[in-house]
Design an enzyme around this catalytic site. Sequence first.
Site, PDB file in Angstrom:
ATOM      1  N   ASP A   6      37.838  42.862  38.652  1.00  0.00           N
ATOM      2  CA  ASP A   6      37.222  43.408  37.435  1.00  0.00           C
ATOM      3  C   ASP A   6      38.001  42.907  36.225  1.00  0.00           C
ATOM      4  O   ASP A   6      39.140  43.315  36.009  1.00  0.00           O
ATOM      5  CB  ASP A   6      37.218  44.940  37.485  1.00  0.00           C
ATOM      6  CG  ASP A   6      36.761  45.559  36.177  1.00  0.00           C
ATOM      7  OD1 ASP A   6      35.836  45.003  35.551  1.00  0.00           O
ATOM      8  OD2 ASP A   6      37.336  46.595  35.775  1.00  0.00           O
ATOM      9  N   GLY A   8      38.613  42.829  32.395  1.00  0.00           N
ATOM     10  CA  GLY A   8      38.385  43.469  31.110  1.00  0.00           C
ATOM     11  C   GLY A   8      38.999  42.639  30.000  1.00  0.00           C
ATOM     12  O   GLY A   8      39.680  41.639  30.250  1.00  0.00           O
ATOM     13  N   GLY A 108      27.131  44.590  29.049  1.00  0.00           N
ATOM     14  CA  GLY A 108      28.345  44.141  29.718  1.00  0.00           C
ATOM     15  C   GLY A 108      28.320  44.457  31.204  1.00  0.00           C
ATOM     16  O   GLY A 108      27.838  45.522  31.619  1.00  0.00           O
ATOM     17  N   ASP A 110      30.673  45.315  33.135  1.00  0.00           N
ATOM     18  CA  ASP A 110      31.444  46.512  33.466  1.00  0.00           C
ATOM     19  C   ASP A 110      30.620  47.779  33.268  1.00  0.00           C
ATOM     20  O   ASP A 110      30.726  48.736  34.045  1.00  0.00           O
ATOM     21  CB  ASP A 110      32.723  46.579  32.639  1.00  0.00           C
ATOM     22  CG  ASP A 110      32.468  46.489  31.139  1.00  0.00           C
ATOM     23  OD1 ASP A 110      31.395  45.997  30.714  1.00  0.00           O
ATOM     24  OD2 ASP A 110      33.353  46.910  30.359  1.00  0.00           O
ATOM     25  N   THR A 134      39.526  48.700  26.321  1.00  0.00           N
ATOM     26  CA  THR A 134      39.785  48.068  25.026  1.00  0.00           C
ATOM     27  C   THR A 134      38.827  48.624  23.985  1.00  0.00           C
ATOM     28  O   THR A 134      39.211  48.926  22.848  1.00  0.00           O
ATOM     29  CB  THR A 134      39.624  46.547  25.136  1.00  0.00           C
ATOM     30  OG1 THR A 134      40.457  46.072  26.199  1.00  0.00           O
ATOM     31  CG2 THR A 134      40.020  45.865  23.841  1.00  0.00           C
TER      32      THR A 134
END
Length: 260
Positions: A6, A8, A108, A110, A134
């Site tokens: 994952d 980010g 996105g 995610d 973030t």
Amino acid sequence: MLLAIDVGNTNTVFAVIREGREILHRWRISTQTHRTADEYMVWLNQLFAIEGYDRQAVTGAIISTVVPPTLFNLQLLCRRYFGLEAVVVSKDLDLGIAIEYPNPQEVGADRLVNAVAAHAELGNQHLIVIDFGTATTFDVVSDTGAYRGGIIAPGINLSVEALVMASAKLPKIAVQPPETGRVVGQSTVEAMQSGIFWGYVGLIEGLVGRIKKETGHPMRVIATGGLGVLFERHTDVIEAVDVDLTVKGLSLIYQRNCRT
């Protein structure tokens, strides 16, 4: 075993998962667009050795990234060192949820992964998924498992950094409420802690309230990300925290798309 990656904007998480959803271990490294497949493997090989894992036991890989330049080297890592073609999360996979968004390509990866996991974990309920990263994102999932959209706000650590960088005399502070318990600070540090922490609690409660009012449904609120546990203790609107929500979502998506 499944290797789930994952990516980010700030950190990249590598997780090893056994038999579907048993997370054996997870490791975190700073996200760097120039990091090569060989550099990833040197780092990962040492961690595998420490935990006693054999990389030959990895039979599948899946990648979710919001930083496109990292994708090539992560795919190369899986291909060269694990002999695998990694699944890459996108709207074109079988996610198990609908994407009710004018341009699904904009969502996105995610956020989609979190929506998949939250719907699978909590069943047929209207959901708000808050991810403290973030950026802090608020995503709405219907009781039928449709991704409806959401909100993107500056992450709290980003807000602290911006405040310190733009102000000559303000120190860098930890993200926490003032130790005095008061909202009104009686020092610069207390005033900053109160403004950042309680201001963010106000943002969370305010946005959740507005989402619920706009949708007109009772909604369950689940949070993920490192700061989820901290904020859960100071607001009633967050009903559950699952720091592994994204990794679980990656495992579910892999299972749906690689059944064989």
